[in-house]
Design an enzyme around this catalytic site. Structure first.
Site, short mmCIF file in Angstrom:
data_model
loop_
_atom_site.label_atom_id
_atom_site.label_comp_id
_atom_site.label_asym_id
_atom_site.label_seq_id
_atom_site.Cartn_x
_atom_site.Cartn_y
_atom_site.Cartn_z
N ASN A 10 0.86 -1.18 0.00
CA ASN A 10 0.00 0.00 0.00
C ASN A 10 0.90 1.24 0.00
O ASN A 10 1.54 1.53 1.00
CB ASN A 10 -0.89 -0.03 1.25
CG ASN A 10 -1.71 1.24 1.40
OD1 ASN A 10 -1.83 2.02 0.45
ND2 ASN A 10 -2.26 1.44 2.59
N LYS A 12 -0.01 4.26 -0.18
CA LYS A 12 -0.70 5.39 0.46
C LYS A 12 -0.59 6.65 -0.43
O LYS A 12 -0.58 6.55 -1.65
CB LYS A 12 -0.14 5.64 1.86
CG LYS A 12 -0.10 4.38 2.70
CD LYS A 12 0.04 4.66 4.16
CE LYS A 12 0.28 3.36 4.90
NZ LYS A 12 -0.06 3.44 6.31
N HIS A 97 -9.58 0.48 4.78
CA HIS A 97 -8.28 0.70 5.43
C HIS A 97 -8.49 1.58 6.65
O HIS A 97 -9.34 2.48 6.65
CB HIS A 97 -7.31 1.36 4.44
CG HIS A 97 -5.92 1.41 4.97
ND1 HIS A 97 -5.49 2.41 5.82
CD2 HIS A 97 -4.86 0.58 4.80
CE1 HIS A 97 -4.23 2.19 6.15
NE2 HIS A 97 -3.82 1.08 5.53
N GLU A 169 -5.50 -5.61 10.30
CA GLU A 169 -4.52 -4.54 10.52
C GLU A 169 -4.86 -3.82 11.82
O GLU A 169 -5.69 -2.89 11.81
CB GLU A 169 -4.55 -3.54 9.36
CG GLU A 169 -4.17 -4.15 8.04
CD GLU A 169 -3.57 -3.10 7.12
OE1 GLU A 169 -2.41 -3.26 6.73
OE2 GLU A 169 -4.25 -2.11 6.82
N SER A 214 3.18 -2.34 10.37
CA SER A 214 4.63 -2.25 10.61
C SER A 214 5.37 -3.54 10.25
O SER A 214 6.29 -3.96 10.97
CB SER A 214 4.91 -1.84 12.07
OG SER A 214 4.41 -0.53 12.30
N GLY A 236 4.62 1.43 4.87
CA GLY A 236 5.90 2.13 4.81
C GLY A 236 7.03 1.35 4.14
O GLY A 236 7.74 1.89 3.28
C1 PEP Z 1 -0.91 -0.15 5.76
O1 PEP Z 1 -0.91 0.99 5.30
O2 PEP Z 1 -1.80 -0.94 5.42
C2 PEP Z 1 0.15 -0.53 6.69
C3 PEP Z 1 0.12 -1.71 7.23
O3 PEP Z 1 1.14 0.41 6.93
P1 PEP Z 1 2.57 0.15 7.68
O4 PEP Z 1 3.15 -1.10 7.07
O5 PEP Z 1 3.36 1.37 7.38
O6 PEP Z 1 2.27 -0.05 9.12
#
Ligand code: PEP
Length: 250
Positions: A10, A12, A97, A169, A214, A236
């Site tokens: 993702n 973003k 999300h 998530e 993360s 990220g």
């Molecule tokens: C996400 O945006 O779905 C996500 C899990 O972000 P991150 O990996 O940065 O925590």
């Protein structure tokens, strides 16, 4: 693990068309076709066509939109509909999300309508569910996740439910550097699997349940080994080619 692992990125609100095109080309060069994995990329809507353009010879890398509106068209300034996402090259879509839910105030009911819109137009929905830290500390994590799941799945027939991908998530793990342990992820995935099992019986094992929050190259393999974890949704760390390739091949 019985299912083909699904690894999703993702991006973003990063990478406009030019940078997304370059990034996707570097990614395609660094990541050999993954016969035993489904790899999904969720660029920003404005970059869908650009990324699709460089991935035309990589059908193993599936393109998706980060969000859709539930109506097909109309006076919804700034929104993207399922048919538009499809026309721009998307084959999948993220729905619900946590940033849509918690930053933009979208409800469970809206997610149900978005999943319906995705199915209407042949987009594969990836439904995100997850509790906040306050909900977890209050012992309500399972209830919250099941409510988010049920609101969407009660409107689906069994064939559609079978086609759903779910991403657990936890909100407290997204972009925070704080990852759920494989044991915690596995426990919630079992709760989700059980809910799907009540509808689909043994076919529930075929519904992919991804973990997101993360995920990094160093924890990806442990999370993927956890029971009932069928793949990863990565924010990220998917914005760095080297990290992403390490995760996608973990
Ligand atoms: C996400 O945006 O779905 C996500 C899990 O972000 P991150 O990996 O940065 O925590």
């Amino acid at each position: 693990m019985l299912r083909t692992p699904v690894i999703a990125a993702n991006w973003k609100m990063h990478l406009g068309p030019q940078r997304a095109r370059t990034f996707a080309a570097e990614l395609a060069a660094a990541l050999p076709p993954q016969g035993n994995r489904t790899v999904l990329l969720f660029p920003s809507a404005v970059s869908l066509a650009a990324v699709g353009g460089v991935l035309y010879d990589r059908p193993d890398l599936m393109l998706g939109a980060q969000n859709i509106h539930f109506e097909d068209e109309g006076a919804y300034t700034g929104e993207l509909s399922a048919p538009m996402a499809k026309e721009a090259g998307a084959r999948a879509v993220l729905v619900g999300h946590s940033e849509r839910r918690h930053v933009f105030g979208e409800t469970d009911g809206a997610q149900a309508k978005k999943v319906a819109a995705a199915f209407r137009h042949g987009l594969k929905p990836v439904l995100c569910v997850g509790e906040t830290i306050a909900e977890r500390e209050a012992g309500r994590a399972d209830d919250v996740v099941l409510r988010q799941l049920t609101t969407v799945t009660e409107g689906l027939d069994d064939a559609q439910l079978h086609e759903l991908t779910i991403a657990y998530e936890p909100v407290w793990a997204i972009g925070t550097g704080r990852t759920a342990t494989p044991r915690d992820a596995s426990a919630m995935h079992a709760v989700i699997r059980e809910a799907i099992h009540r509808r689909l019986g043994d076919a529930a094992v075929q519904v992919p349940i991804l973990y997101g929050g993360s995920v990094k190259p160093d924890n990806a393999a442990d999370l993927l080994r956890a029971e009932n974890v069928d793949g990863l949704l990565v924010g990220g760390a998917s914005l760095d080619v080297t990290n992403w390739v390490r995760i996608a091949t973990a």
